[in-house]
Design an enzyme around this catalytic site. Structure first.
Site, short mmCIF file in Angstrom:
data_model
loop_
_atom_site.label_atom_id
_atom_site.label_comp_id
_atom_site.label_asym_id
_atom_site.label_seq_id
_atom_site.Cartn_x
_atom_site.Cartn_y
_atom_site.Cartn_z
N HIS A 117 0.83 -1.20 0.00
CA HIS A 117 0.00 0.00 0.00
C HIS A 117 0.87 1.26 0.00
O HIS A 117 1.26 1.77 1.04
CB HIS A 117 -0.90 -0.03 1.25
CG HIS A 117 -1.97 1.01 1.27
ND1 HIS A 117 -2.99 0.99 2.20
CD2 HIS A 117 -2.19 2.10 0.52
CE1 HIS A 117 -3.80 2.02 2.01
NE2 HIS A 117 -3.32 2.73 1.00
N HIS A 127 1.25 5.13 -2.24
CA HIS A 127 0.69 6.04 -3.25
C HIS A 127 1.76 7.05 -3.67
O HIS A 127 2.64 7.41 -2.89
CB HIS A 127 -0.49 6.84 -2.69
CG HIS A 127 -1.62 6.01 -2.19
ND1 HIS A 127 -2.42 5.27 -3.02
CD2 HIS A 127 -2.11 5.81 -0.94
CE1 HIS A 127 -3.35 4.66 -2.30
NE2 HIS A 127 -3.19 4.96 -1.04
N ARG A 131 -1.98 8.86 -6.02
CA ARG A 131 -2.38 9.43 -4.73
C ARG A 131 -3.89 9.30 -4.54
O ARG A 131 -4.68 9.79 -5.37
CB ARG A 131 -1.98 10.90 -4.70
CG ARG A 131 -2.23 11.56 -3.38
CD ARG A 131 -1.67 12.98 -3.40
NE ARG A 131 -1.67 13.51 -2.06
CZ ARG A 131 -1.04 14.62 -1.70
NH1 ARG A 131 -0.38 15.31 -2.60
NH2 ARG A 131 -1.08 15.04 -0.46
N ALA A 132 -4.30 8.64 -3.45
CA ALA A 132 -5.71 8.29 -3.29
C ALA A 132 -6.60 9.53 -3.13
O ALA A 132 -7.67 9.63 -3.74
CB ALA A 132 -5.88 7.36 -2.11
N HIS A 147 -10.64 1.40 -1.79
CA HIS A 147 -10.02 2.65 -1.33
C HIS A 147 -10.82 3.85 -1.80
O HIS A 147 -10.92 4.11 -2.99
CB HIS A 147 -8.59 2.72 -1.88
CG HIS A 147 -7.67 3.55 -1.04
ND1 HIS A 147 -7.99 4.83 -0.61
CD2 HIS A 147 -6.45 3.29 -0.54
CE1 HIS A 147 -6.99 5.30 0.11
NE2 HIS A 147 -6.04 4.39 0.18
N GLU A 175 1.59 2.55 3.80
CA GLU A 175 0.98 3.74 3.20
C GLU A 175 1.83 4.98 3.48
O GLU A 175 1.31 6.05 3.81
CB GLU A 175 -0.47 3.96 3.69
CG GLU A 175 -1.27 4.84 2.73
CD GLU A 175 -2.74 5.02 3.14
OE1 GLU A 175 -3.06 4.80 4.30
OE2 GLU A 175 -3.54 5.40 2.27
N ARG A 191 2.49 11.42 8.85
CA ARG A 191 3.92 11.45 8.49
C ARG A 191 4.83 11.75 9.67
O ARG A 191 6.04 11.77 9.54
CB ARG A 191 4.15 12.50 7.41
CG ARG A 191 3.29 12.27 6.20
CD ARG A 191 3.44 13.35 5.15
NE ARG A 191 2.54 13.07 4.03
CZ ARG A 191 2.67 13.59 2.82
NH1 ARG A 191 3.65 14.42 2.56
NH2 ARG A 191 1.81 13.28 1.88
ZN LIG Z 1 -4.10 4.51 0.65
#
Ligand SMILES: [Zn+2]
Length: 342
Positions: free
Chosen positions: A6, A8, A71-72, A178, A284, A290
Site C-alpha cells: 500500500h 501512493h 495518490r488516493a 479505497h 501507506e 507522516r
Molecule cells: Zn491509501
C-alpha cells in the site's frame, strides 16, 4: 523480501497538481481545459521525487518493494464527469508506470480507476485492461463511494459492479477498496472517511452473498480493516443473526487486511484477531500520518517495527505477512518477481 502492498505517489512533481487544477477550471470553462499532452514531467523529476522520499524511507526502514498507485485523495472521482476522471486516471496511472520502469526493483503499479458518480462501473474496464496488460500492474484500487462522502452508489454487492469483478477474476487481480477525498465536511478524509469506508465495505460484503457469486474475488481492505478487526465479535454476532456462515468461511477466503495501523497495540490486536494468512504488510507512506510518535521516537507509519514486535507472531507468520501473503493475493506480482528470479 519485504513487500509493502500500500503505497501512493503522494510526492509527484507539482506540475501534476497544477495540471489537475487547470483541468478542474476547464470543467466550468472548456476554453482553458488542458490536454493530457500539456503535462510535461521528465524522468529526472520523477526520479528525484521518489529517490528523496519513498525510496529513501524504504531503504532506511528495510522494505524492498512497494505496490504503487496514484495518490488516493487526489483521485477525487466526484469532480467532473467520466471524461474528466478518465483523462485524470490515465495521466496518474502512466506516472506510476514510469516510476515502476525507472525503479523496477522497488515499485510495481496498482491502478486508479476512472470512476465517476452515477456512471456505470463497467466504463472502467478499458483502463484496467491497459494498466494490467500494457503497464504490468498487479492490482486495482476500487472506490466504493465515487461521490466523495455522500455514499449514493449502490453497495459493492450490487450487480452494477459485477463487470469489474468479472474482469478482476479473468485477470486474476485483487482490488484494494479505497475511497478518495471527502467533499462532505462531516467526514475528515483520512481520519473518518477512509476508516468508515473500510468498515462499510466489509459490512457490505458481510450482508451479501457476493463471494458465492465470485469465489475467486479478492478484496484488500486497507488501514487495518477500519473497525472490522476491533469489532470482530459484533460482526460475528451480526452474521450469526443473519444466518450467514462463520466469517472464516463467509469472508476470509476473499477479504484481506493490510497493516496500516499506526501503533503497536493496534497491530497486536489485528494479528490476534485476524488469521495471519489474511494480513498483508503495508505502511501507506508517505501518506496521511507522516510525523514521529513522541512515545516511541519513530514514525507512526513505520509499521514494520510493529510487526516485528507483535507478540502473537512467529518467524514464519512474519514471513507470510511481509512476503508470502502478498505473492498469493497478487499472483501477477508473484509471477513478475519469479520472472526476475526472485
Ligand atoms: Zn491509501
Amino acid at each position: 523480501m519485504i513487500i509493502d502492498v500500500h503505497g501512493h505517489y503522494t510526492t509527484a512533481p507539482k506540475a501534476l497538481e497544477d495540471w489537475r487544477n487547470r483541468q478542474i477550471a476547464g470543467i466550468k470553462d472548456p476554453s482553458v481545459m488542458p490536454k493530457a499532452s500539456d503535462l510535461k514531467i521528465s524522468d529526472d523529476e520523477l526520479r528525484d521525487s521518489i529517490a528523496n522520499n519513498q525510496l529513501k524511507q524504504m531503504k532506511e526502514r528495510g522494505s524492498d518493494l512497494t505496490l504503487f498507485s496514484p495518490r488516493a485523495s487526489f483521485m477525487a472521482h466526484h469532480i467532473g464527469d467520466f471524461e474528466v476522471s478518465s483523462t485524470w486516471a490515465g495521466i496518474c496511472n502512466e506516472l506510476c508506470w514510469r516510476v515502476s520502469k525507472l525503479f523496477p526493483d522497488n515499485f510495481i503499479g496498482v491502478a486508479m480507476l476512472p470512476q465517476s458518480p452515477g456512471v456505470d462501473p463497467k466504463t472502467c474496464i478499458p483502463e484496467i485492461e491497459k494498466c494490467i496488460k500494457q503497464y504490468g500492474f498487479v492490482g486495482i484500487n476500487l472506490n466504493p463511494d465515487p461521490s466523495g462522502g455522500h455514499w449514493n452508489s449502490p453497495p459493492l454487492s450490487d450487480r452494477s459492479w459485477y463487470p469489474i469483478y468479472e474482469k478482476m477474476v479473468e485477470l486474476d487481480i485483487p482490488a484494494m477498496i479505497h475511497v478518495s477525498t471527502s467533499c462532505n465536511p462531516a467526514f475528515h478524509t483520512t481520519g473518518a472517511h477512509y476508516l468508515n469506508a473500510d468498515t462499510t465495505a466489509f459490512m457490505q460484503c458481510l450482508t451479501s452473498d457476493l463471494f458465492k457469486d465470485f469465489p475467486k474475488l479478492r478484496f484488500l481492505i486497507p488501514h487495518g480493516g477500519g473497525a472490522a478487526p476491533y469489532h470482530w465479535g459484533r460482526f460475528r454476532g451480526l452474521a450469526q443473526e443473519m444466518k450467514k456462515p462463520l466469517l472464516k468461511d463467509h469472508l476470509l477466503k476473499n477479504i484481506y487486511f493490510d497493516t496500516c495501523v499506526y501503533h503497536q497495540p493496534g497491530i497486536d490486536l489485528l494479528t490476534k484477531v485476524i488469521p495471519v494468512d489474511n494480513v498483508l504488510f503495508a505502511s501507506e507512506m508517505i501518506g496521511a500520518v507522516r510525523g514521529i510518535d513522541p512515545e516511541t521516537g519513530f514514525h507512526y507509519d513505520d509499521t514494520k517495527r510493529y510487526i516485528e514486535a507483535a507478540p502473537m507472531l512467529s518467524a514464519e507468520d512474519r514471513k507470510k505477512i511481509f512476503e508470502g501473503n502478498a505473492r498469493r493475493v497478487f499472483p501477477r506480482l508473484d509471477a513478475a518477481l519469479k520472472a526476475r528470479g526472485k
